[in-house]
Write a protein that holds these residues in place. Structure first.
Motif, PDB file in Angstrom:
ATOM      1  N   ARG A  78     -25.272 -40.008 -23.523  1.00  0.00           N
ATOM      2  CA  ARG A  78     -24.208 -40.784 -22.877  1.00  0.00           C
ATOM      3  C   ARG A  78     -23.633 -41.871 -23.800  1.00  0.00           C
ATOM      4  N   VAL A  79     -23.199 -41.465 -24.955  1.00  0.00           N
ATOM      5  CA  VAL A  79     -22.604 -42.425 -25.871  1.00  0.00           C
ATOM      6  C   VAL A  79     -21.097 -42.224 -25.896  1.00  0.00           C
ATOM      7  N   ARG A  80     -20.403 -43.307 -26.028  1.00  0.00           N
ATOM      8  CA  ARG A  80     -18.942 -43.263 -26.047  1.00  0.00           C
ATOM      9  C   ARG A  80     -18.465 -43.517 -27.473  1.00  0.00           C
ATOM     10  N   GLY A  81     -17.447 -42.783 -27.865  1.00  0.00           N
ATOM     11  CA  GLY A  81     -16.839 -43.011 -29.172  1.00  0.00           C
ATOM     12  C   GLY A  81     -17.698 -42.557 -30.338  1.00  0.00           C
ATOM     13  N   ARG A  82     -18.645 -41.707 -30.105  1.00  0.00           N
ATOM     14  CA  ARG A  82     -19.501 -41.196 -31.175  1.00  0.00           C
ATOM     15  C   ARG A  82     -19.338 -39.684 -31.244  1.00  0.00           C
ATOM     16  N   PHE A  83     -19.322 -39.160 -32.434  1.00  0.00           N
ATOM     17  CA  PHE A  83     -19.282 -37.720 -32.616  1.00  0.00           C
ATOM     18  C   PHE A  83     -20.699 -37.169 -32.582  1.00  0.00           C
ATOM     19  N   LEU A  84     -20.791 -35.927 -32.181  1.00  0.00           N
ATOM     20  CA  LEU A  84     -22.099 -35.272 -32.149  1.00  0.00           C
ATOM     21  C   LEU A  84     -22.645 -35.212 -33.568  1.00  0.00           C
ATOM     22  N   PRO A  85     -23.812 -35.797 -33.798  1.00  0.00           N
ATOM     23  CA  PRO A  85     -24.414 -35.750 -35.146  1.00  0.00           C
ATOM     24  C   PRO A  85     -25.167 -34.429 -35.317  1.00  0.00           C
ATOM     25  N   TRP A  86     -24.436 -33.390 -35.623  1.00  0.00           N
ATOM     26  CA  TRP A  86     -25.003 -32.029 -35.645  1.00  0.00           C
ATOM     27  C   TRP A  86     -26.342 -31.932 -36.376  1.00  0.00           C
ATOM     28  N   PRO A  87     -26.458 -32.439 -37.597  1.00  0.00           N
ATOM     29  CA  PRO A  87     -27.746 -32.245 -38.290  1.00  0.00           C
ATOM     30  C   PRO A  87     -28.868 -33.127 -37.756  1.00  0.00           C
ATOM     31  N   ASP A  88     -28.539 -34.115 -36.930  1.00  0.00           N
ATOM     32  CA  ASP A  88     -29.565 -35.019 -36.422  1.00  0.00           C
ATOM     33  C   ASP A  88     -30.173 -34.547 -35.103  1.00  0.00           C
ATOM     34  N   ILE A  89     -29.583 -33.547 -34.490  1.00  0.00           N
ATOM     35  CA  ILE A  89     -30.176 -32.921 -33.303  1.00  0.00           C
ATOM     36  C   ILE A  89     -30.545 -31.502 -33.720  1.00  0.00           C
ATOM     37  N   VAL A  90     -31.829 -31.242 -33.766  1.00  0.00           N
ATOM     38  CA  VAL A  90     -32.317 -29.949 -34.265  1.00  0.00           C
ATOM     39  C   VAL A  90     -32.997 -29.207 -33.115  1.00  0.00           C
ATOM     40  N   VAL A  91     -32.605 -27.976 -32.914  1.00  0.00           N
ATOM     41  CA  VAL A  91     -33.191 -27.138 -31.858  1.00  0.00           C
ATOM     42  C   VAL A  91     -33.910 -25.975 -32.532  1.00  0.00           C
ATOM     43  N   ARG A  92     -35.222 -26.004 -32.440  1.00  0.00           N
ATOM     44  CA  ARG A  92     -36.049 -24.977 -33.084  1.00  0.00           C
ATOM     45  C   ARG A  92     -36.774 -24.139 -32.040  1.00  0.00           C
ATOM     46  N   ARG A  93     -37.192 -22.988 -32.437  1.00  0.00           N
ATOM     47  CA  ARG A  93     -37.960 -22.102 -31.566  1.00  0.00           C
ATOM     48  C   ARG A  93     -39.439 -22.453 -31.716  1.00  0.00           C
ATOM     49  N   SER A  94     -40.090 -22.687 -30.576  1.00  0.00           N
ATOM     50  CA  SER A  94     -41.525 -22.989 -30.613  1.00  0.00           C
ATOM     51  C   SER A  94     -42.316 -21.702 -30.808  1.00  0.00           C
ATOM     52  N   GLU A  95     -43.614 -21.848 -31.008  1.00  0.00           N
ATOM     53  CA  GLU A  95     -44.466 -20.665 -31.127  1.00  0.00           C
ATOM     54  C   GLU A  95     -44.431 -19.846 -29.850  1.00  0.00           C
ATOM     55  N   GLY A  96     -44.227 -20.509 -28.726  1.00  0.00           N
ATOM     56  CA  GLY A  96     -44.146 -19.805 -27.450  1.00  0.00           C
ATOM     57  C   GLY A  96     -42.789 -19.181 -27.201  1.00  0.00           C
ATOM     58  N   GLY A  97     -41.820 -19.499 -28.041  1.00  0.00           N
ATOM     59  CA  GLY A  97     -40.484 -18.916 -27.908  1.00  0.00           C
ATOM     60  C   GLY A  97     -39.477 -19.830 -27.246  1.00  0.00           C
ATOM     61  N   TRP A  98     -39.917 -20.888 -26.581  1.00  0.00           N
ATOM     62  CA  TRP A  98     -38.962 -21.778 -25.923  1.00  0.00           C
ATOM     63  C   TRP A  98     -38.397 -22.765 -26.943  1.00  0.00           C
ATOM     64  N   PRO A  99     -37.205 -23.298 -26.651  1.00  0.00           N
ATOM     65  CA  PRO A  99     -36.569 -24.214 -27.602  1.00  0.00           C
ATOM     66  C   PRO A  99     -37.168 -25.618 -27.550  1.00  0.00           C
ATOM     67  N   LEU A 100     -37.278 -26.216 -28.703  1.00  0.00           N
ATOM     68  CA  LEU A 100     -37.747 -27.599 -28.827  1.00  0.00           C
ATOM     69  C   LEU A 100     -36.654 -28.416 -29.501  1.00  0.00           C
ATOM     70  N   VAL A 101     -36.403 -29.606 -28.991  1.00  0.00           N
ATOM     71  CA  VAL A 101     -35.376 -30.486 -29.553  1.00  0.00           C
ATOM     72  C   VAL A 101     -36.051 -31.560 -30.401  1.00  0.00           C
ATOM     73  N   GLU A 102     -35.584 -31.699 -31.614  1.00  0.00           N
ATOM     74  CA  GLU A 102     -36.032 -32.780 -32.504  1.00  0.00           C
ATOM     75  C   GLU A 102     -34.842 -33.705 -32.721  1.00  0.00           C
ATOM     76  N   LEU A 103     -35.094 -35.001 -32.595  1.00  0.00           N
ATOM     77  CA  LEU A 103     -34.037 -35.989 -32.817  1.00  0.00           C
ATOM     78  C   LEU A 103     -34.330 -36.723 -34.126  1.00  0.00           C
ATOM     79  N   HIS A 104     -33.347 -36.816 -34.975  1.00  0.00           N
ATOM     80  CA  HIS A 104     -33.483 -37.490 -36.255  1.00  0.00           C
ATOM     81  C   HIS A 104     -32.372 -38.531 -36.413  1.00  0.00           C
ATOM     82  N   ARG A 105     -32.603 -39.445 -37.323  1.00  0.00           N
ATOM     83  CA  ARG A 105     -31.643 -40.478 -37.732  1.00  0.00           C
ATOM     84  C   ARG A 105     -30.773 -40.992 -36.576  1.00  0.00           C
ATOM     85  N   SER A 106     -29.466 -40.782 -36.628  1.00  0.00           N
ATOM     86  CA  SER A 106     -28.570 -41.402 -35.649  1.00  0.00           C
ATOM     87  C   SER A 106     -28.851 -40.915 -34.226  1.00  0.00           C
TER      88      SER A 106
END
Length: 145
Positions: A78-106
Motif C-alpha cells: 500500500r505505497v503511493r507514488g512508488r514503482f514496483l521494485p521488481w528485483p526486490d520482490i522475489v518469488v521462488r518455488r519452495s521444495e514443496g512446490g508452493w511459492p515463497l516471497v522474499e523481500l529485499h532492499r526497498s
C-alpha cells in the motif's frame, strides 16, 4: 482517511491488506515473441526465470504466475507514488512446490514501514490467465512498558 494504512497494535482484530493481480497469458506471449526473454530479465531474477523453465524451455504460465505474484505482493505494501521494485520482490518455488516471497532492499523497507514481516502468496493459472493473491504477515507490536 490515512494515505497509507498501518498495522494495528498487536492483540487487536485481524488486519491485512490483501493484494491480487491477474496477468494475461496472451499478452505475455506477445511480449515474449516481440522482445524475447531478455524483456523479462528486468522483472524476474535469474533464479525466478530458472524456476519457470522446463525441459522444453520457458513455461509461459509459470512466468505469468511469477509476474502476478510480484504485483500482488507489491499491492499489500500500500505505497503511493512508488514503482514496483521488481528485483526486490522475489518469488521462488519452495521444495514443496508452493511459492515463497522474499523481500529485499526497498521492498523490505516498505514492508517494515507497514509492520509487515513477510508476505505469503498463492498463484493459480489456466489457459488464458494467471492470478495471484498475496497476504501480509504482520509483525507483533512491541509491548510498551
Amino acid at each position: 482517511m490515512p494515505a497509507r494504512p498501518a498495522a494495528p497494535p498487536a492483540g487487536g482484530l485481524g488486519w491485512a491488506n490483501l493484494g491480487m493481480d491477474i496477468v494475461s497469458v496472451n499478452r505475455v506471449r506477445r511480449l515474449l515473441a516481440q522482445y524475447g526473454e531478455r524483456f523479462f530479465e528486468r522483472m524476474l531474477t535469474p533464479g525466478e526465470l530458472a524456476d519457470c523453465r522446463t525441459s522444453s524451455g520457458l513455461d509461459v504460465l509459470s512466468l505469468c504466475g511469477r509476474i502476478a505474484a510480484k504485483e500482488a505482493a507489491f499491492k499489500t505494501l500500500r505505497v503511493r507514488g512508488r514503482f514496483l521494485p521488481w528485483p526486490d520482490i522475489v518469488v521462488r518455488r519452495s521444495e514443496g512446490g508452493w511459492p515463497l516471497v522474499e523481500l529485499h532492499r526497498s521492498a523490505a523497507e516498505m514492508a517494515a514501514e507497514s509492520g509487515i514481516t513477510e508476505i505469503t502468496v498463492s498463484i493459480s493459472h489456466d489457459v488464458d490467465y494467471a492470478v495471484a493473491v498475496a497476504a501480509p504477515i504482520i509483525a507483533p507490536a512491541t509491548p510498551i512498558h
